[in-house]
Motif scaffolding. Structure first.
Motif, short mmCIF file in Angstrom:
data_model
loop_
_atom_site.label_atom_id
_atom_site.label_comp_id
_atom_site.label_asym_id
_atom_site.label_seq_id
_atom_site.Cartn_x
_atom_site.Cartn_y
_atom_site.Cartn_z
N VAL A 296 4.21 -0.49 2.30
CA VAL A 296 5.11 -1.08 1.30
C VAL A 296 4.48 -2.34 0.72
O VAL A 296 4.51 -2.55 -0.50
CB VAL A 296 6.49 -1.37 1.92
N LEU A 297 3.89 -3.16 1.59
CA LEU A 297 3.23 -4.39 1.12
C LEU A 297 2.03 -4.06 0.24
O LEU A 297 1.82 -4.69 -0.80
CB LEU A 297 2.80 -5.23 2.31
N GLY B 12 3.41 -2.59 -3.07
CA GLY B 12 4.15 -3.64 -3.76
C GLY B 12 3.24 -4.71 -4.35
O GLY B 12 3.45 -5.17 -5.47
N ILE C 245 1.51 -3.27 -7.46
CA ILE C 245 2.44 -3.20 -8.60
C ILE C 245 2.73 -4.59 -9.14
O ILE C 245 2.72 -4.80 -10.36
CB ILE C 245 3.74 -2.48 -8.19
N MET C 246 2.96 -5.55 -8.27
CA MET C 246 3.24 -6.92 -8.72
C MET C 246 2.05 -7.52 -9.45
O MET C 246 2.22 -8.24 -10.44
CB MET C 246 3.64 -7.81 -7.54
#
Length: 136
Positions: A44-45, A48, A51-52
């Motif tokens: 997830v990290l 994420g 994407i960020m």
């Protein structure tokens, strides 16, 4: 904006190809196993953060397009102290002299930019208008 999306996508594909050639994908499950928040937290990290970062780059390009390149640079510069302070608070990193100098210079640049903008705005509001009013 479309150009930035294409550049970001191309950079992602280029990086994935480089990771395949270098066999870096084999290290990801091992790193996920050793990650403190578990495998799911690692993935997830990882996704994420990717994407960020893409959204950040797109936002900077928006700031350059709708504002100025200087504004984009100021936004990136002001994130230096924010990142350093958050790293010290959440990850308990040491705050050494080099980080202090980086924070001081970036805050100085940020304040100087806005002081200059305020001065320019004050000068432009004091100038008389070039358009004459017509009496009909």
């Amino acid at each position: 904006m479309e150009m930035q999306v294409v550049i970001g996508f191309s950079a992602t594909v280029f990086s994935i190809i480089g990771m395949i050639v270098n066999n870096d994908f084999h290290a990801i499950p091992r790193e996920a196993q050793e990650f403190g928040l578990g495998k799911a937290g690692y993935y997830v990290l990882l996704v994420g953060a990717a994407i960020m970062y893409q959204l950040f780059c797109l936002g900077i390009m928006g700031a350059v397009f709708y504002g100025s390149a200087l504004l984009g640079g100021v936004i990136m510069t002001v994130l230096i102290p924010v990142t350093e302070v958050l790293a010290v608070l959440f990850f308990h990193e040491p705050f050494n002299g080099i980080k202090g100098i980086a924070v001081a210079l970036s805050v100085w640049g940020f304040v100087s930019y806005f002081y200059g903008e305020i001065q320019i705005h004050a000068q432009s509001s004091n100038k008389p208008s070039n358009v004459e009013k017509l009496d009909l």
